[in-house]
Design an enzyme around this catalytic site. Structure first.
Site, PDB file in Angstrom:
ATOM      1  NE  ARG A  55     -10.646  -0.160   9.557  1.00  0.00           N
ATOM      2  CZ  ARG A  55      -9.625  -0.278  10.405  1.00  0.00           C
ATOM      3  NH1 ARG A  55      -9.037  -1.439  10.607  1.00  0.00           N
ATOM      4  NH2 ARG A  55      -9.200   0.770  11.078  1.00  0.00           N
ATOM      5  CG  HIS A  65      -4.976   3.447   9.911  1.00  0.00           C
ATOM      6  ND1 HIS A  65      -5.879   2.405   9.828  1.00  0.00           N
ATOM      7  CD2 HIS A  65      -3.862   2.916  10.475  1.00  0.00           C
ATOM      8  CE1 HIS A  65      -5.327   1.294  10.303  1.00  0.00           C
ATOM      9  NE2 HIS A  65      -4.101   1.578  10.698  1.00  0.00           N
ATOM     10  CD  GLU A  90      -4.628  -0.774  16.278  1.00  0.00           C
ATOM     11  OE1 GLU A  90      -3.477  -0.392  16.544  1.00  0.00           O
ATOM     12  OE2 GLU A  90      -4.886  -1.888  15.835  1.00  0.00           O
ATOM     13  CG  ASN A  93      -8.174  -2.872  14.840  1.00  0.00           C
ATOM     14  OD1 ASN A  93      -9.229  -3.144  14.261  1.00  0.00           O
ATOM     15  ND2 ASN A  93      -7.363  -1.908  14.439  1.00  0.00           N
ATOM     16  CE1 TYR A 106      -3.283  -7.941  13.546  1.00  0.00           C
ATOM     17  CE2 TYR A 106      -3.987  -6.165  14.994  1.00  0.00           C
ATOM     18  CZ  TYR A 106      -3.760  -6.653  13.715  1.00  0.00           C
ATOM     19  OH  TYR A 106      -4.014  -5.860  12.629  1.00  0.00           O
ATOM     20  CD  GLU A 137      -6.052  -3.031  11.945  1.00  0.00           C
ATOM     21  OE1 GLU A 137      -5.086  -3.477  12.603  1.00  0.00           O
ATOM     22  OE2 GLU A 137      -6.151  -1.855  11.606  1.00  0.00           O
TER      23      GLU A 137
END
Ligand SMILES: *[C@@H]1O[C@H](CO)[C@@H](O)[C@H](O)[C@H]1NC(C)=O
Ligand SMILES: *[C@@H]1O[C@H](CO)[C@@H](O)[C@H](O)[C@H]1NC(C)=O
Ligand SMILES: *[C@@H]1O[C@H](CO)[C@@H](O)[C@H](O)[C@H]1NC(C)=O
Length: 532
Positions: A115, A161, A207, A349, A351, A416
């Protein structure tokens, strides 16, 4: 012996599970003292599972002014000294010149997908078709895509992005201006026309919550606008329309020929209620996820409109603030119909996890205040090199289940996931191995036990790179990049080697994670011999 095979199997499974639990390997045991929840399991992802790693143009390419590229808002932002130690992405990992080497790094891990993002000003230096197309920019991405395909790696392309052409910020005020939806659609159409015959998975925006809140709310990201109560809502409104336009452009003009998928990638932490028994805290956690991911996913994947809870919260706060109308813009009926259903998968995404407590907030207009949520991360949770990123593996399973339930069993790509380590030369990145092991294992549980339609996983990131406002001070890579070296030499880290094994097996074989004692191994062998 009159024992049925089914019973034997059950005994075997129960004993296997018992042995897993007694061998008890799980990550961060000193913090998350819940072996039943956190013990690692073995098993495989479905056939055809997409294994990838991810990067983005500004973070890796460099070549900021080469071969006719226009400037982006991140070129401007970094040149203004808004980044840690005045660092910039001028050279970054120099992927503009080293993409063939990057492709070999992807291939060495055995990944099936890569990606990356296209830099809008590299192919449209003035942001618009009228301003002229930069052929050298188009050629760069053609070469990268061809190189991937020649190596049996499927390209996954992100169109936006974060590196908006600076002229569009100057001339229109960026995403706050509705016109950007049409200009983005022109840019997307150009990319589809060039690459749709070779690219089957498209992501319009990466995002948008970060674009709007960090870029237009608190101004710590480009373009650095500080307007916490208004601009994020306006920018998001344009982005949603831009996404829907690009999606419809693909469906109307390219889908019948190429059959690809188009969607959006959204980021959110998992919202964990502070008191999981308390209805108000549960509501706060849901509101937090609706304000981050639902803000975009609800209109795009559900009904063309913002989540009710968002409309109510912003509507009520605006009223209390004496404003004539809600700060959250409205879509027309026609727009709602146009936006609804414009996503073929959920790009996620994530985390970390954040603890949410219900707390009524008053004060000046503010997107965070609008949520009535007090958030924090407990001090004793594990840490990383990024202050916002505490590894909380079980949160990923919670989040995947939330997405599954909220969006009707939609296919999910984790586009991600990863962790940062400090800026030091260390190829033995055990912290990253532990992170990926624990997070991927939770993803496997979500897929195997909870029926989440997880179809792919992309590790962030292929290599250490420009971490936005933090510059090069935090390293997220599977490969170490020497930023002092003019050649930006890349070296494989232990985490890349570890991931290679996981990808080859398409999951976790017991040997990959169970630090089984000889006794456990003997017992397993004995059980197997006796019963099967
Ligand atoms: C960043 O650059 C500015 C001038 O552009 C200079 O004044 C400042 O000291 C620099 N800061 C660092 C940390 O190098
Ligand atoms: C959008 O940009 C155009 C062109 O610069 C300008 O005329 C218009 O006023 C802008 N609209 C908003 C809402 O800023
Ligand atoms: C305020 O919130 C309630 C639900 O709590 C909702 O019914 C009402 O429509 C909201 N008011 C505005 C102006 O959005």
């Amino acid at each position: 012996m009159a024992v049925h095979k089914k019973e034997i199997n059950s005994v075997f499974i129960i004993l296997t599970v018992y042995l897993h639990l007694t061998s008890g390997e799980f990550s961060y045991p000193d913090v998350f003292d819940d072996p039943e929840r956190d013990t690692l399991i073995s098993g495989q992802f479905p056939d055809g599972f997409a294994w990838g790693s991810a990067t983005s143009a500004y973070q890796v390419e460099g070549g900021w002014n080469e071969d006719g590229k226009g400037e982006s808002i991140w070129d401007t932002f970094s040149h203004e000294g808004r980044i840690y130690n005045n660092q910039t992405g001028d050279v970054a990992c120099d992927s503009y010149h080293k993409y063939t080497e990057d492709v070999q790094l992807v291939k060495a891990i055995g990944l099936t997908h890569y990606r990356f993002s296209i830099s809008w000003p590299r192919i449209l230096p003035q942001g618009t078709l009228a301003g002229g197309i930069n052929q050298a920019g188009l050629d760069y991405y053609t070469d990268l895509i061809d190189e991937l395909i020649a190596n049996d790696i499927e390209p996954v392309v992100t169109l936006y992005h974060w590196d908006l052409p600076q002229v569009l910020q100057d001339d229109y005020g960026g995403w706050e201006n509705d016109t950007l939806a049409d200009l983005f659609n022109d840019y997307a159409n150009l990319c589809f026309a060039e690459y749709a015959s070779k690219v089957n998975i498209w992501i319009t925006f990466n995002e948008p919550y970060v674009v709007t809140w960090l870029g237009y709310g608190i101004g710590v990201f480009a373009p650095g606008i500080v307007s916490p109560g208004y601009a994020p809502y306006r920018a998001a409104h344009t982005i949603i329309k831009a996404h829907a336009k690009a999606y419809n452009t693909y469906k109307n003009n390219y889908f019948s020929q190429y059959g690809g998928k188009v969607s959006i990638t959204l980021s959110t932490d998992f919202g964990q209620p502070k008191d999981p028994e308390n209805e108000e805290d549960i509501g706060a956690a849901v509101r937090y996820m609706q304000f981050t991911a639902g803000w975009f996913a609800h209109p795009i994947l559900k009904n063309g409109d913002y989540p009710d809870v968002m409309k109510w919260q912003v509507g009520n706060k605006s009223q209390e603030q004496g404003l004539p109308e809600s700060r959250l813009p409205e879509f027309t009926e026609e727009e709602k119909q146009y936006i609804k259903g414009t996503g073929d998968f959920f790009g996620l995404n994530s985390y970390t996890t954040t603890v949410c407590k219900h707390k009524v907030t008053s004060g000046d207009p503010n997107y965070e205040g609008d949520q009535d949520v007090e958030r924090n991360q407990p001090e004793n949770w594990p840490t990383s090199a990024s202050e916002w990123l505490r590894p909380v593996p079980w949160g990923l399973r919670g989040l995947l289940n939330w997405v599954k339930n909220e969006y009707d069993d939609i296919d999910i790509y984790i586009t991600e996931n990863g962790v940062s380590t400090p800026d030091e030369f260390n190829l033995e990145d055990d912290a990253r191995v532990t992170f990926y092991q624990a997070y991927l294992n939770e993803a496997l549980k979500a897929q195997m036990y909870d029926g989440v339609n997880l179809v792919g996983y992309f590790a962030w990131s292929l290599m250490d790179n420009f971490e936005w406002t933090s510059g090069y001070s935090q390293r997220f890579g599977l490969h170490y990049v020497d930023f002092e070296d003019p050649d930006r030499r890349r070296t494989q880290k232990k985490s890349a080697e570890w991931l290679t094994g996981i990808v080859a097996y398409n999951g976790f074989s017991s040997a990959q994670h169970l630090q089984a004692t000889p006794l456990v191994i003997c017992l397993s062998a004995l059980i197997y011999k006796l019963f099967l």
